[in-house]
Write an enzyme that holds these catalytic residues in place. Sequence first.
Site, PDB file in Angstrom:
ATOM      1  CG  ASP A  84       2.070  -1.745  -4.569  1.00  0.00           C
ATOM      2  OD1 ASP A  84       0.872  -1.628  -4.879  1.00  0.00           O
ATOM      3  OD2 ASP A  84       2.491  -2.653  -3.840  1.00  0.00           O
ATOM      4  NE  ARG A  92       5.255   1.328  -2.276  1.00  0.00           N
ATOM      5  CZ  ARG A  92       4.593   0.598  -1.382  1.00  0.00           C
ATOM      6  NH1 ARG A  92       3.892   1.190  -0.430  1.00  0.00           N
ATOM      7  NH2 ARG A  92       4.625  -0.728  -1.431  1.00  0.00           N
ATOM      8  NE  ARG A 154      -1.958  -5.226  -0.359  1.00  0.00           N
ATOM      9  CZ  ARG A 154      -0.918  -5.929  -0.826  1.00  0.00           C
ATOM     10  NH1 ARG A 154      -0.347  -6.863  -0.079  1.00  0.00           N
ATOM     11  NH2 ARG A 154      -0.498  -5.725  -2.058  1.00  0.00           N
ATOM     12  CE  LYS A 184      -1.475  -5.179  -5.754  1.00  0.00           C
ATOM     13  NZ  LYS A 184      -0.321  -4.374  -5.332  1.00  0.00           N
ATOM     14  CG  HIS A 185      -1.246 -10.478  -5.450  1.00  0.00           C
ATOM     15  ND1 HIS A 185      -2.113  -9.830  -4.598  1.00  0.00           N
ATOM     16  CD2 HIS A 185      -0.086  -9.792  -5.409  1.00  0.00           C
ATOM     17  CE1 HIS A 185      -1.502  -8.798  -4.042  1.00  0.00           C
ATOM     18  NE2 HIS A 185      -0.264  -8.748  -4.516  1.00  0.00           N
ATOM     19  CG  HIS A 197       6.345  -9.951   1.270  1.00  0.00           C
ATOM     20  ND1 HIS A 197       4.984  -9.899   1.137  1.00  0.00           N
ATOM     21  CD2 HIS A 197       6.845  -8.963   0.477  1.00  0.00           C
ATOM     22  CE1 HIS A 197       4.657  -8.915   0.303  1.00  0.00           C
ATOM     23  NE2 HIS A 197       5.764  -8.339  -0.104  1.00  0.00           N
ATOM     24  CG  ASP A 269       4.294 -10.069  -5.796  1.00  0.00           C
ATOM     25  OD1 ASP A 269       4.792  -8.934  -5.701  1.00  0.00           O
ATOM     26  OD2 ASP A 269       3.450 -10.513  -4.998  1.00  0.00           O
TER      27      ASP A 269
END
Length: 516
Positions: A84, A92, A154, A184-185, A197, A269
């Site tokens: 990601d 990352r 984002r 995404k999403h 989440h 996801d």
Amino acid sequence: MTQRSTLARGTTASSAQDGLTRDALTVLQPGFTGTTAPDWLLRRLGEGLASVGLFGRNIASPDQLAALTAQLRAERDDILVAIDEEGGDVTRLEVRTGSSFPGNHALGAVDDVQLTRDVAFELGRRLAQCGVNLNWAPSADVNANPDNPVIGVRSFGADTALVARHTAAYVEGMQSAGVAACTKHFPGHGDTGVDSHHDMPRIDVGLDVLHARDLAPFRAAIAAGSRAVMSAHILVPALDPDRPATLSRRILTGLLREELGYDGLIVTDGMEMQAISATYGIERGSVLAIAAGADAICVGGGLADDDTVLRLRDALVTAVRAGDLAEERLADAATRVRELAAWTAAPRAASGARRGCGDGRHGGHRGRPGRRTPRDPGDARRRHRAGHRPRPRRGLLPGGQHRRRRRDPVGRRRRTRTPPARHHHRFLHGPGRGHRRPGRGGRPARRRRGPRRTPPHLDVLGARRPPRGPPRHGRRRDGRPAGPAARRPAHRHPRSGPSLRRRGGGGHRRNLIAGR
């Protein structure tokens, strides 16, 4: 004969069981802890696992990441290594220092589509050098709710057309580097006020708003050739009032596959997110997702152990045996995973082993074969520091003087390249202060006193003058000598080059001006 038939049936049943188990492992994208691959993960790769998800806990440096992916490919060469890496706040590769790439919101604010394409290409190039071939990016969500707790910066912005064109550019740039993009999403997470989440978000808008606002960027991504699409754990009653998008056949198959015509990989996801795990559980949620049309189950952000992989594998196998999941649907999902792995392996095999990883200073893969790729802006600066000058083109000087000859100190003739147009004045009228004069043993030039003289056959701007009347005093109209005298060799001296006595002083300068 009866014994042989029994053995054949047993062998066939065993092969079918092995194929079912391998397909169940193939559709999983698990994570793990540590900076090296654990033994259990390497065993599962040998049994049929085809994908791995990497997170910040798995990366210490670019070289370590390259060694990790090499370790995984030593066990299975066609593995999908996913990450990601959105840039900006979500990184990352540079989790310890922060991303050096602008995020989507910054790119959308600049609104330069080529810049977005170049950023995505460079990011994809670095991922490819480290052995990563699937990026869970970009975010194609239209940030319609300014209080959105999970999308925000984002997103490329709140304007649908802007998000659509930058999403397509990002997909093109990323995949031109040989890394599959995962848009995404789906069907759009931008108008939510809850983080999936922690709970189940809900979007209460009509179909006309969904098609005009939220689905437009995904249409652009599909048209750009996005190899993967990630589903969202959101409830959209206008599309399916009963199940969230990840588990809805109406959304994944009816809308995404049939209506929008998408034929690539559908990734869920994270299944351990509370929107799914707290309402359906990860085992049942994974079965429902594959049955709805998903092809890969993403898990490992929170649950990253061998027990989780085995639980999901067994849940899928049990569902097929119980008739809750069609075996053909599971086999189709596994086939799509393998097809994407084959697509990512093609440019890697064509380009050979990559060198270096992470900062783009060690060479390596510059793009897919047969494609023109954006040029690194730092290349021009590095060439300038190294003293590199671009090769000049012919025909830049006035009068067609695209070739010039000069004599070196010992009288040999040698060819010189055409000077660039911006330097032709110095070549025509002699070097300035501090330059080296050709044919004088490298001595610095004396400073010229008085105004510069223009050659008789050129005007002040360097253009050739039109002829004025007939030639006089045995000279051509361009000012050069005519007749046999023009071909008479000059007296040479072994040290000083062409004699100044025969040329009347300053012979070398006159030869240079006249183009001899």
